[in-house]
Design a protein around this motif. Structure first.
Motif, PDB file in Angstrom:
ATOM      1  N   LEU A 198       0.825  -1.207   0.000  1.00 49.66           N
ATOM      2  CA  LEU A 198       0.000   0.000   0.000  1.00 49.66           C
ATOM      3  C   LEU A 198       0.858   1.255   0.000  1.00 49.66           C
ATOM      4  O   LEU A 198       0.525   2.250  -0.632  1.00 49.66           O
ATOM      5  N   ASP A 199       1.988   1.187   0.703  1.00 57.71           N
ATOM      6  CA  ASP A 199       2.817   2.377   0.803  1.00 57.71           C
ATOM      7  C   ASP A 199       3.900   2.444  -0.261  1.00 57.71           C
ATOM      8  O   ASP A 199       4.882   3.167  -0.137  1.00 57.71           O
ATOM      9  N   LYS A 200       3.714   1.671  -1.322  1.00 54.50           N
ATOM     10  CA  LYS A 200       4.598   1.852  -2.479  1.00 54.50           C
ATOM     11  C   LYS A 200       3.809   1.805  -3.779  1.00 54.50           C
ATOM     12  O   LYS A 200       4.372   1.579  -4.843  1.00 54.50           O
ATOM     13  N   SER A 201       2.510   2.058  -3.678  1.00 52.19           N
ATOM     14  CA  SER A 201       1.661   1.942  -4.863  1.00 52.19           C
ATOM     15  C   SER A 201       1.130   3.280  -5.347  1.00 52.19           C
ATOM     16  O   SER A 201       0.803   4.149  -4.550  1.00 52.19           O
ATOM     17  N   THR A 202       1.068   3.401  -6.672  1.00 53.92           N
ATOM     18  CA  THR A 202       0.347   4.522  -7.278  1.00 53.92           C
ATOM     19  C   THR A 202      -0.701   3.930  -8.204  1.00 53.92           C
ATOM     20  O   THR A 202      -0.388   3.075  -9.037  1.00 53.92           O
TER      21      THR A 202
ATOM     22  N   TYR B  68      13.778  11.888 -19.109  1.00 53.56           N
ATOM     23  CA  TYR B  68      12.694  11.092 -19.700  1.00 53.56           C
ATOM     24  C   TYR B  68      12.177  11.772 -20.951  1.00 53.56           C
ATOM     25  O   TYR B  68      11.903  12.978 -20.954  1.00 53.56           O
TER      26      TYR B  68
ATOM     27  N   GLY C 179       2.121  11.159 -16.736  1.00 50.96           N
ATOM     28  CA  GLY C 179       2.430  10.217 -15.663  1.00 50.96           C
ATOM     29  C   GLY C 179       3.804  10.463 -15.061  1.00 50.96           C
ATOM     30  O   GLY C 179       3.973  10.500 -13.843  1.00 50.96           O
TER      31      GLY C 179
ATOM     32  N   SER D 177       8.357   0.953  -7.653  1.00 53.91           N
ATOM     33  CA  SER D 177       7.047   1.136  -7.025  1.00 53.91           C
ATOM     34  C   SER D 177       6.034   0.237  -7.742  1.00 53.91           C
ATOM     35  O   SER D 177       6.329  -0.369  -8.766  1.00 53.91           O
TER      36      SER D 177
ATOM     37  N   ILE E  20      -9.374   4.244  -2.342  1.00 54.98           N
ATOM     38  CA  ILE E  20      -8.202   3.416  -2.054  1.00 54.98           C
ATOM     39  C   ILE E  20      -7.100   4.321  -1.524  1.00 54.98           C
ATOM     40  O   ILE E  20      -6.840   5.396  -2.068  1.00 54.98           O
ATOM     41  N   ASN E  21      -6.504   3.854  -0.454  1.00 52.42           N
ATOM     42  CA  ASN E  21      -5.624   4.694   0.335  1.00 52.42           C
ATOM     43  C   ASN E  21      -4.174   4.647  -0.148  1.00 52.42           C
ATOM     44  O   ASN E  21      -3.278   4.232   0.579  1.00 52.42           O
ATOM     45  N   CYS E  22      -3.958   5.023  -1.419  1.00 54.27           N
ATOM     46  CA  CYS E  22      -2.570   5.134  -1.886  1.00 54.27           C
ATOM     47  C   CYS E  22      -2.491   6.298  -2.875  1.00 54.27           C
ATOM     48  O   CYS E  22      -3.503   6.874  -3.247  1.00 54.27           O
ATOM     49  N   ASP E  23      -1.275   6.646  -3.268  1.00 52.41           N
ATOM     50  CA  ASP E  23      -1.086   7.729  -4.234  1.00 52.41           C
ATOM     51  C   ASP E  23      -1.888   7.439  -5.499  1.00 52.41           C
ATOM     52  O   ASP E  23      -2.117   6.271  -5.849  1.00 52.41           O
ATOM     53  N   ALA E  24      -2.266   8.503  -6.196  1.00 49.86           N
ATOM     54  CA  ALA E  24      -3.087   8.290  -7.386  1.00 49.86           C
ATOM     55  C   ALA E  24      -2.886   9.391  -8.406  1.00 49.86           C
ATOM     56  O   ALA E  24      -2.560  10.522  -8.072  1.00 49.86           O
TER      57      ALA E  24
ATOM     58  N   ALA F  50       4.815  11.966 -11.445  1.00 49.85           N
ATOM     59  CA  ALA F  50       5.647  11.157 -10.553  1.00 49.85           C
ATOM     60  C   ALA F  50       6.924  11.900 -10.158  1.00 49.85           C
ATOM     61  O   ALA F  50       7.782  11.353  -9.478  1.00 49.85           O
TER      62      ALA F  50
ATOM     63  N   ILE G  60       4.641   6.698 -15.098  1.00 51.03           N
ATOM     64  CA  ILE G  60       4.950   6.589 -13.663  1.00 51.03           C
ATOM     65  C   ILE G  60       5.931   5.448 -13.405  1.00 51.03           C
ATOM     66  O   ILE G  60       6.938   5.592 -12.714  1.00 51.03           O
TER      67      ILE G  60
ATOM     68  N   LYS H 191      -1.803  10.515   1.351  1.00 53.70           N
ATOM     69  CA  LYS H 191      -1.576  10.121  -0.035  1.00 53.70           C
ATOM     70  C   LYS H 191      -1.631  11.340  -0.937  1.00 53.70           C
ATOM     71  O   LYS H 191      -2.224  12.361  -0.593  1.00 53.70           O
ATOM     72  N   ARG H 192      -1.003  11.206  -2.087  1.00 58.84           N
ATOM     73  CA  ARG H 192      -0.963  12.320  -3.030  1.00 58.84           C
ATOM     74  C   ARG H 192      -1.829  12.004  -4.243  1.00 58.84           C
ATOM     75  O   ARG H 192      -1.945  10.850  -4.648  1.00 58.84           O
ATOM     76  N   LEU H 193      -2.363  13.063  -4.825  1.00 55.76           N
ATOM     77  CA  LEU H 193      -3.259  12.894  -5.964  1.00 55.76           C
ATOM     78  C   LEU H 193      -2.913  13.907  -7.049  1.00 55.76           C
ATOM     79  O   LEU H 193      -2.785  15.095  -6.776  1.00 55.76           O
TER      80      LEU H 193
ATOM     81  N   VAL I   1       9.487   5.968 -14.306  1.00 58.92           N
ATOM     82  CA  VAL I   1      10.201   6.868 -13.396  1.00 58.92           C
ATOM     83  C   VAL I   1      10.500   6.157 -12.064  1.00 58.92           C
ATOM     84  O   VAL I   1      11.570   6.324 -11.491  1.00 58.92           O
ATOM     85  N   HIS I   2       9.547   5.361 -11.592  1.00 56.39           N
ATOM     86  CA  HIS I   2       9.726   4.655 -10.315  1.00 56.39           C
ATOM     87  C   HIS I   2       9.552   3.152 -10.536  1.00 56.39           C
ATOM     88  O   HIS I   2       8.527   2.572 -10.147  1.00 56.39           O
TER      89      HIS I   2
ATOM     90  N   GLY J 111       4.399   6.854  -4.973  1.00 53.95           N
ATOM     91  CA  GLY J 111       3.933   5.603  -4.392  1.00 53.95           C
ATOM     92  C   GLY J 111       4.137   5.604  -2.889  1.00 53.95           C
ATOM     93  O   GLY J 111       3.375   4.997  -2.144  1.00 53.95           O
TER      94      GLY J 111
ATOM     95  N   LYS K 278       3.871   7.414   0.497  1.00 57.39           N
ATOM     96  CA  LYS K 278       3.122   8.545   1.038  1.00 57.39           C
ATOM     97  C   LYS K 278       4.069   9.510   1.731  1.00 57.39           C
ATOM     98  O   LYS K 278       5.184   9.166   2.099  1.00 57.39           O
TER      99      LYS K 278
END
Ligand SMILES: Cc1ncc(C[n+]2csc(CCOP(=O)(O)OP(=O)(O)O)c2C)c(N)n1
Ligand code: SF4
Ligand SMILES: [Mg+2]
Lengths: 248, 354
Positions: A41-45, B23, B65, A86, A60-64, B69, A79, B206-208, A82-83, B198, B200
């Motif tokens: 959860l703490d490494k997901s976008t 990139y 994206g 993740s 859902i409680n993760c980055d978006a 990121a 994304i 969390k970020r949006l 870049v990561h 990813g 937080k």
């Protein structure tokens, strides 16, 4: 007292906006449980689509990131590149993935992007009020096909999973359903596998979830579940599509 | 510092890498393909990622994206491809993501041609995509200036969280000139504490990244906030060059490649005793309207020269604001404005023939 059932911490306390009986909520929960169980959860976008599930980012409680209609696989590609360490996943409807976003999903699969795609096929455009989707069944009524989809006019519905399974770098494609508890459990294990593949870096993974839209199908929630079982599953067979592929 | 002789399109790539861009997402189209080719060769050497997308639509969404990121990221294309990117550009502007977009303009409309043009001015400066948004549009007239603007452009994008476009044309993309890579002026760049990594943030929040504001009052407030930012950009970033404007009887306006032709025409005019000056906008948005305030009092007439059939001339008219007549001369479709035709046009204007 022993707690036997609780909200997964992957879901926020926000009340979902879905119609009564809509199975989007079930699929959200499955994704949430898997994120929690795999401790990612703490490494997901997540990349949210355009459709009824746009607001998944509230639940859902993760980055978006919120993507333009159909473009989620391209946004996810940006994304993930870049990561790479993740976890990146998209959640898309059938209008989003199988119509306006066909190019993006095909090429993300072709490149073997190490992302997970949750594809919710409810055979209709839910959000915009029940227009025909490419996945709408022959004869199925929709607001833009009031007499039912005419296969001479529109052809037969698209089977995205089978199409994508022809691509060598699409390493895991499975179709599941959420119309009863036994199938919900199977759906969860497919979703789990699709995320595990990303953790181990296997390749592109997609789970197609047959889902209901009682509102636009103009059925009660129970009728909708029955209709899915009797009409969608015969045309969209469940199970792993294509053989698991080894990618060098 | 030693100068390198470089082709315009490759120089953009070199400047971008020097500026820390790692990139690149793009799709081939003439006359800019040397840029993605250069990036495919050079980015992996510095640990970057080059990806050829399936379309310009996908490429700009990959930029969305990657920028969301937290990456320094760019894309490039030419006119028909930029049209396809417009959806993504609107989303990027709405979500306030920094990135660099290069348009090496060719003739249109439609498939048009592959020769240099300036007929994407409206698209670049007046919208193109949907909604009340602004692109910061930089228009170099040499390979050196293109390098400088690419390097500064990334910083401008980061400073304001806004997409920046380099508007070049096929001539600038294809010609070779000697360049050096200069550090741009130092800017205070805000931390990217909004980027979705990813992980937080410290507070477990969390970020949006999103351009969606479903409540009308929220969307209006978001737009008002964007407008405040655009005002700030107008105040700080408007850039132009002026040449002999103060005592000119006629002030010409041109940007990019065309400004080089116009400055030759001005020299020719001087030789026959005609006092002509030039305003060269370097930022097309924000447009340097202020440059016309004094000139509109001192000059007798204005002439705008473009490789289009008259787009920027509308902004010149806004700047001159009816005080003096504004004339237009342009060639299009890949045809270049001709120096002697410019001279003839000026003679006619000042001779009262038109
Ligand atoms: C470019 C663009 N075209 C059309 C729309 C309108 N639109 C919003 S949601 C949607 C269909 C969504 O259907 P689906 O992906 O099946 O999701 P569902 O609502 O059924 O879950 C459409 C056509 C849009 N937002 N953007
Ligand atoms: S319209 Fe259909 S898909 Fe959308 S929330 Fe309602 S039932 Fe679910
Ligand atoms: Mg749908």
């Amino acid at each position: 007292m022993k707690t036997v059932f609780d909200r997964t911490k992957a879901l926020t306390p926000a009340a979902m906006h879905y119609c009564p009986g809509c199975t989007h909520g079930i699929v959200h929960r499955l994704v949430g449980e898997v994120l929690e169980e795999l401790d990612i959860l703490d490494k997901s976008t997540m990349v949210a689509p355009v459709g009824c599930s746009t607001f998944i980012y509230d639940y859902i409680n993760c980055d978006a990131q919120q993507a333009a209609h159909g473009r989620a696989p391209a946004v996810a590609t940006g994304i993930k590149r870049v990561h790479p360490d993740s976890i990146v996943f998209t959640y898309q409807g059938d209008g989003d993935l199988a119509s306006i976003g066909t190019a993006e999903i095909v090429h993300a699969a072709m490149r073997g992007e190490r992302i997970t795609v949750i594809f919710v096929n409810n055979a209709i455009y839910g959000m915009t009020g029940g227009q025909m989707a490419p996945t709408t069944l022959a004869g199925q009524k929709a607001s833009t096909a009031p007499l039912g989809r005419d296969k001479l006019h529109y052809g037969m519905p698209i089977r995205m999973s089978e199409m994508l399974a022809t691509l060598d770098s699409a390493t895991f494609i499975e179709r599941v359903s959420v119309h009863d508890p036994a199938h919900i459990r199977k759906a969860k294990s497919a979703i789990k596998k699709a995320f595990e593949n990303q953790i181990t870096g296997v390749g592109f993974s997609m789970v197609e979830v047959l889902s209901t839209c009682p509102t636009n199908w103009k059925m009660t929630p129970v009728e909708a579940l029955e209709w899915l079982k009797d009409n969608m599953i015969p045309y969209y067979p469940l199970g792993n599509i294509g053989n698991p592929k080894e990618v060098e | 510092m030693a100068k390198d002789l470089m082709k315009g399109n490759e120089a953009i790539g070199a400047a971008a890498i020097k500026a820390g861009c790692r990139y690149f997402f793009g799709y081939p189209i003439t006359p800019q393909s040397e840029l993605p080719e250069y990036m495919s060769r050079e980015l992996p050497k510095v640990g970057g990622v080059f990806l050829q997308a399936e379309s310009e639509v996908a490429a700009i969404n990959m930029v969305y994206g990657a920028s969301g990121a937290g990456a320094r990221v760019m894309t490039s294309s030419s006119s028909p491809g930029i049209s396809l990117k417009m959806e993504g550009i609107s989303y990027i502007a709405g979500a306030e993501l920094p990135c660099l977009i290069v348009n090496i303009v060719r003739g249109g409309p439609g498939l048009g041609g592959i020769q240099p043009a300036q007929s994407d001015y409206f698209q670049a400066t007046k919208g193109g995509g949907h909604g009340d948004y602004r692109l910061i549009v930089l228009a170099p007239n040499s390979i050196q200036e293109m390098c400088d603007l690419v390097m500064d452009g990334f910083d401008i994008a980061d400073q304001y969280r806004n997409p920046v476009m380099i508007l070049g044309d096929g001539t600038l993309g294809q010609m070779m000139e000697a360049v050096e890579f200069n550090e741009p002026k130092k800017r205070e760049l805000p931390p990217k504490d909004w980027a979705t990594t990813g992980i937080k943030d410290k507070n477990g929040k969390k970020r949006l990244i999103s351009s969606l504001f479903i409540q009308p009052e929220d969307l209006e407030n978001h737009n008002l906030k964007l407008q405040m930012k655009y005002e700030e950009i107008k105040k700080n970033e408007t850039k132009f060059e002026s040449l002999d404007v103060d005592d000119a009887d006629i002030v010409l306006t041109a940007y990019g490649t065309t400004s080089r032709i116009v400055s030759n025409a001005i020299k020719a005019l001087k030789k026959i005793g005609i006092k002509a000056g030039m305003i060269r906008p370097i930022t097309l948005w924000p447009f340097p309207y202020g440059a016309y305030e004094k000139a509109a009092d001192s000059a007798k007439a204005f002439l705008t020269v473009e490789m289009s059939l008259g787009q920027m001339v509308e902004d010149v008219r806004l700047g001159v604001n009816g005080k003096k007549p504004v004339y237009f001369y342009g060639r299009t479709g890949g045809m270049l404005p001709d120096q002697t035709e410019i001279v003839e046009k000026v003679k006619k204007i000042l001779g009262g023939e038109i």
